[in-house]
Design an enzyme around this catalytic site. Structure first.
Site, PDB file in Angstrom:
ATOM      1  N   LYS A  50       0.842  -1.198   0.000  1.00 48.44           N
ATOM      2  CA  LYS A  50       0.000   0.000   0.000  1.00 48.44           C
ATOM      3  C   LYS A  50       0.879   1.251   0.000  1.00 48.44           C
ATOM      4  CE  LYS A  50      -3.606   2.364   2.661  1.00 48.44           C
ATOM      5  NZ  LYS A  50      -2.819   3.558   3.068  1.00 48.44           N
ATOM      6  N   ARG A  96     -12.494   7.943   5.146  1.00 47.51           N
ATOM      7  CA  ARG A  96     -13.225   8.901   5.977  1.00 47.51           C
ATOM      8  C   ARG A  96     -14.748   8.710   5.961  1.00 47.51           C
ATOM      9  NH1 ARG A  96      -8.673  11.662   4.029  1.00 47.51           N
ATOM     10  NH2 ARG A  96      -7.428  12.734   5.617  1.00 47.51           N
ATOM     11  N   HIS A 128      -1.915   7.899   1.445  1.00 48.50           N
ATOM     12  CA  HIS A 128      -2.246   7.789   2.867  1.00 48.50           C
ATOM     13  C   HIS A 128      -3.285   8.837   3.271  1.00 48.50           C
ATOM     14  CE1 HIS A 128      -0.844   5.531   6.446  1.00 48.50           C
ATOM     15  NE2 HIS A 128      -1.282   6.567   7.142  1.00 48.50           N
TER      16      HIS A 128
END
Length: 339
Positions: A212, A291, A236
């Site tokens: 990632k 989020r 990120h």
């Protein structure tokens, strides 16, 4: 449970940490790290959202794509949707104490699973919080674990073993966390990894390995060369390096370099099912959401997360109908409008 109620509840529970803005674009919370914002000026977070917003879709209605299929196969598992819960940690410090770590991460992992997808867990400096993530995988029966790139490879391998025992179907490292000072302050310094180090980590597990935090084509190629099974195109969430481009900005070049040779996942700025369609059209095989699912967790727990994943999946299906895509595999560059 509806999204409006989820957001209203989350706004109360996350007061002082997140405003739950009408458009989650990182402008109001710029620099709020810890918190929900992006680092420094916050532009890296904002760029994720902006990059997707700048992409337009070609509407097509003369076709037979009446009931699009949104399912995908990944790591020998079938999922109803390409939309997954991103690895998130630090509930209390970033989002508020209305939920503890186990409650937040369990809501994300279980909610994603109930929506026919899969949730990912992260790896903070506090070992007890990682255990919360592992417990969420046990409760959901599946999950994916992403470990910080500690300098000590033995520590990473030990955390891999715990994830394997908990029932993870894949694991890997989030190299976009290679500069996190908070890890060093907790006595667990992190840093970049060489191809040789990645190879050693890949050979230490039988599970599919994910890297990632890939934002350039040359590093995507290196991931293929060392035998990784997947990459996540991600900055990120804009929380580690200011002034990076958005994930959608760099995805086409990365896909051009490695599409078909490795699973490509994308993470950053997704706020609707149409955004998911855009990333898939740019070359992603699946998409991670962060989020919005934190808001879902605080606003409605497991059901809140499930509701948002299902909402985005429904929007993706509607967008597929109006762009002429019968399945996820049918989504290609022709979906995108170019001036």
């Amino acid at each position: 449970m509806d999204v409006k109620t989820i957001k209203e509840t989350a706004k109360k529970k996350m007061a002082g940490k997140c405003r739950v803005c009408p458009i989650c674009n990182g402008k109001v919370c710029a620099g709020e790290v810890p918190g929900m914002g992006g680092t420094g000026t916050g532009e890296a977070f904002a760029e994720n959202v902006k990059a997707l917003a700048n992409i337009k879709l070609n509407m097509r209605t003369i076709h037979s794509a009446l009931q699009p299929e949104t399912s995908i196969e990944m790591f020998n598992h079938q999922f109803k949707t390409p939309i997954m819960g991103a690895p998130i940690t630090g509930a209390v410090i970033n989002a508020g104490d209305a939920l503890n770590e186990l409650q937040m991460v369990s809501a994300i992992v279980e909610g994603s699973s109930l929506a026919g997808s899969i949730g990912w867990i992260g790896d903070p400096a506090n070992p007890s919080l990682y255990e919360d993530g592992l417990q969420s995988i046990r409760l959901a029966g599946q999950g994916i674990a992403i470990i910080k790139p500690r300098l000590d490879l033995k520590e990473i391998k030990e955390l891999f073993k715990l994830a394997e025992k908990a029932g993870a179907i894949a694991l890997g490292v989030d190299l976009d966390g290679a500069g996190l000072i908070t890890m060093a302050l907790k006595g667990q310094p992190v840093g970049p990894k060489t191809k040789e180090e990645l190879t050693e980590l890949i050979q230490s597990t039988k599970l599919p390995f994910i890297v990632k935090g890939i934002m350039t084509a040359d590093e995507a190629i290196k991931c293929v060369e060392v035998g990784a099974k997947a990459i996540v195109v991600s900055n990120h969430g804009g929380r580690v390096l200011d002034h990076t481009p958005g994930a959608a900005d760099v995805l086409p070049e990365i896909a051009k370099a490695v599409k078909g040779r490795i699973t490509i996942l994308a993470d950053g700025g997704v706020r609707s099912g149409a955004d998911v369609l855009k990333l898939l059209a740019l070359g992603a095989d699946g998409v991670l959401i962060g989020r919005p699912l934190i808001v879902g967790a605080y606003g409605g727990g497991t059901e809140g997360v499930k509701t948002i994943v299902e909402k985005y999946t429904s929007e993706l299906k509607a967008a597929m109908i109006l762009t002429g895509c019968k399945s996820i595999k049918d989504i290609g560059p022709e979906v995108l409008w170019h001036r």
